[in-house]
Motif scaffolding. Structure first.
Motif, short mmCIF file in Angstrom:
data_model
loop_
_atom_site.label_atom_id
_atom_site.label_comp_id
_atom_site.label_asym_id
_atom_site.label_seq_id
_atom_site.Cartn_x
_atom_site.Cartn_y
_atom_site.Cartn_z
N GLN A 106 0.85 -1.19 0.00
CA GLN A 106 0.00 0.00 0.00
C GLN A 106 0.89 1.24 0.00
N MET A 107 0.81 1.99 -1.08
CA MET A 107 1.64 3.18 -1.24
C MET A 107 1.00 4.39 -0.55
N PRO A 108 1.80 5.30 0.00
CA PRO A 108 1.27 6.59 0.47
C PRO A 108 0.63 7.34 -0.70
N ALA A 109 -0.35 8.18 -0.39
CA ALA A 109 -1.06 8.91 -1.44
C ALA A 109 -0.12 9.74 -2.31
N SER A 110 0.89 10.33 -1.69
CA SER A 110 1.82 11.18 -2.44
C SER A 110 2.62 10.36 -3.46
N LEU A 111 2.95 9.12 -3.08
CA LEU A 111 3.70 8.26 -3.99
C LEU A 111 2.80 7.70 -5.09
N THR A 112 1.58 7.37 -4.73
CA THR A 112 0.61 6.90 -5.72
C THR A 112 0.39 7.96 -6.79
N LYS A 113 0.34 9.22 -6.37
CA LYS A 113 0.15 10.33 -7.32
C LYS A 113 1.29 10.35 -8.35
N ARG A 114 2.52 10.15 -7.90
CA ARG A 114 3.64 10.18 -8.83
C ARG A 114 3.64 8.94 -9.74
N ILE A 115 3.17 7.82 -9.22
CA ILE A 115 3.05 6.63 -10.04
C ILE A 115 2.01 6.84 -11.14
N VAL A 116 0.89 7.45 -10.78
CA VAL A 116 -0.16 7.75 -11.77
C VAL A 116 0.37 8.69 -12.85
N GLU A 117 1.07 9.74 -12.45
CA GLU A 117 1.61 10.70 -13.42
C GLU A 117 2.63 10.04 -14.34
N ALA A 118 3.49 9.20 -13.78
CA ALA A 118 4.49 8.52 -14.60
C ALA A 118 3.83 7.55 -15.57
N THR A 119 2.77 6.89 -15.11
CA THR A 119 2.03 5.97 -15.99
C THR A 119 1.43 6.74 -17.16
N TRP A 120 0.83 7.88 -16.88
CA TRP A 120 0.25 8.71 -17.95
C TRP A 120 1.36 9.14 -18.93
N ASP A 121 2.50 9.55 -18.40
CA ASP A 121 3.59 10.04 -19.24
C ASP A 121 4.12 8.97 -20.18
N LEU A 122 4.01 7.71 -19.79
CA LEU A 122 4.47 6.62 -20.66
C LEU A 122 3.44 6.29 -21.73
N ILE A 123 2.18 6.18 -21.34
CA ILE A 123 1.17 5.66 -22.25
C ILE A 123 0.62 6.71 -23.20
N ALA A 124 0.50 7.96 -22.75
CA ALA A 124 -0.12 9.00 -23.59
C ALA A 124 0.58 9.21 -24.93
N PRO A 125 1.93 9.30 -24.98
CA PRO A 125 2.57 9.48 -26.30
C PRO A 125 2.29 8.31 -27.25
N ALA A 126 2.28 7.09 -26.73
CA ALA A 126 1.99 5.94 -27.58
C ALA A 126 0.55 5.98 -28.10
N ASP A 127 -0.35 6.44 -27.25
CA ASP A 127 -1.75 6.60 -27.65
C ASP A 127 -1.86 7.62 -28.78
N GLN A 128 -1.14 8.70 -28.68
CA GLN A 128 -1.20 9.74 -29.71
C GLN A 128 -0.59 9.26 -31.02
N VAL A 137 -6.57 4.61 -12.73
CA VAL A 137 -6.32 3.74 -11.58
C VAL A 137 -5.17 2.81 -11.94
N THR A 138 -4.08 2.88 -11.21
CA THR A 138 -2.92 2.04 -11.52
C THR A 138 -3.19 0.60 -11.11
N PRO A 139 -2.47 -0.35 -11.72
CA PRO A 139 -2.62 -1.75 -11.32
C PRO A 139 -2.34 -1.94 -9.85
N GLY A 140 -3.07 -2.82 -9.21
CA GLY A 140 -2.74 -3.16 -7.83
C GLY A 140 -3.77 -2.70 -6.81
N TYR A 141 -3.30 -2.28 -5.66
CA TYR A 141 -4.13 -2.00 -4.49
C TYR A 141 -5.23 -0.98 -4.78
N GLU A 142 -4.93 0.07 -5.57
CA GLU A 142 -5.89 1.14 -5.79
C GLU A 142 -7.11 0.69 -6.58
N LYS A 143 -7.01 -0.45 -7.29
CA LYS A 143 -8.18 -0.94 -8.02
C LYS A 143 -9.32 -1.27 -7.08
#
Length: 229
Positions: A82-104, A223-229
């Motif tokens: 279980q990640m702290p909320a602040s760390l989960t936020k950075r994981i979400v942002e990093a996930t977006w940064d990886l997938i969004a360019p490929a989507d475009q 929602v990132t894979p894992g606990y937050e689901k």
């Protein structure tokens, strides 16, 4: 015996198409078009998410994650820790940064080739009769289903109003009309969020146009894979 089996499978497939089944899209549907998978995301998070040691909870959780990911998959590691909320936020942002360019990149290909996505042909076939709507359920963040519908002139609905700054249609679905009849529409139920959904500083979730990067103050709603689901 083989011919009987083939006939049975063909008959069953025809019945499913006639009944217009709910379409479920998993990560494999996206991976076929170059979207990053779990393995790539795992490596990316390990390189892009930084923990400087100033927060003890973050430091402990991230060390546990890095240790666990060596012996298991990303979803399992994120489920067990279980990640702290602040760390989960950075994981979400990093996930977006990886997938969004490929989507475009997929979107750019669809713009020049309307036959890029096999989903387009499937959607068009399922809506070629009298039925006005079909439903797609997906945990994927990308917008391949939306692009596929657009490519063959179908409407799509993801739970938001139309326009550049889209608010949720919480009271009732938005429906388009064409020639005084309901327009053929693909309803896309994105259970883990979408690359074009963001939470503003007032925690209002909005849908925004395709963008090359995240806007300041706008948090991706995925929602990132894992606990937050």
């Amino acid at each position: 015996m083989q011919n009987e089996l083939e006939e049975h499978v063909t008959s069953l497939a025809q019945k499913c198409i006639q009944d217009v089944p709910v379409i479920v899209l998993g990560s494999g549907a996206s991976a076929a078009h170059g979207l990053p998978g779990m393995g790539h995301l795992s490596d990316w998070l390990g390189r892009k998410v930084e923990v400087d040691g100033s927060d003890a909870d973050e430091t402990v959780a991230w060390k546990q994650f890095r240790d666990r990911i060596r012996t298991t998959d990303l979803e399992t590691a994120l489920t067990e820790i279980q990640m702290p909320a602040s760390l989960t936020k950075r994981i979400v942002e990093a996930t977006w940064d990886l997938i969004a360019p490929a989507d475009q990149e997929v979107f750019a290909r669809v713009v020049t080739n309307r036959n890029e996505l096999p989903l387009s042909a499937l959607f068009k076939h399922l809506l070629s009769g009298t039925r006005a709507e079909i439903d797609v359920v997906t945990p994927n963040y990308d917008r391949l289903a939306e692009y596929a519908a657009d490519a063959v002139g179908l409407c799509h609905h993801t739970g938001f109003h139309h326009g550049h700054l889209r608010l949720r249609s919480v009271e009732q679905p938005i429906r388009s009309v064409q020639n005084n009849k309901p327009a053929r529409t693909v309803n896309i139920w994105k259970v883990h969020g979408s690359l074009d959904w963001f939470s503003d500083p007032d925690d209002v979730v909005v849908g925004l146009p395709i963008m090359p990067s995240r806007l300041p103050g706008m948090a991706p709603v995925i929602v990132t894979p894992g606990y937050e689901k």
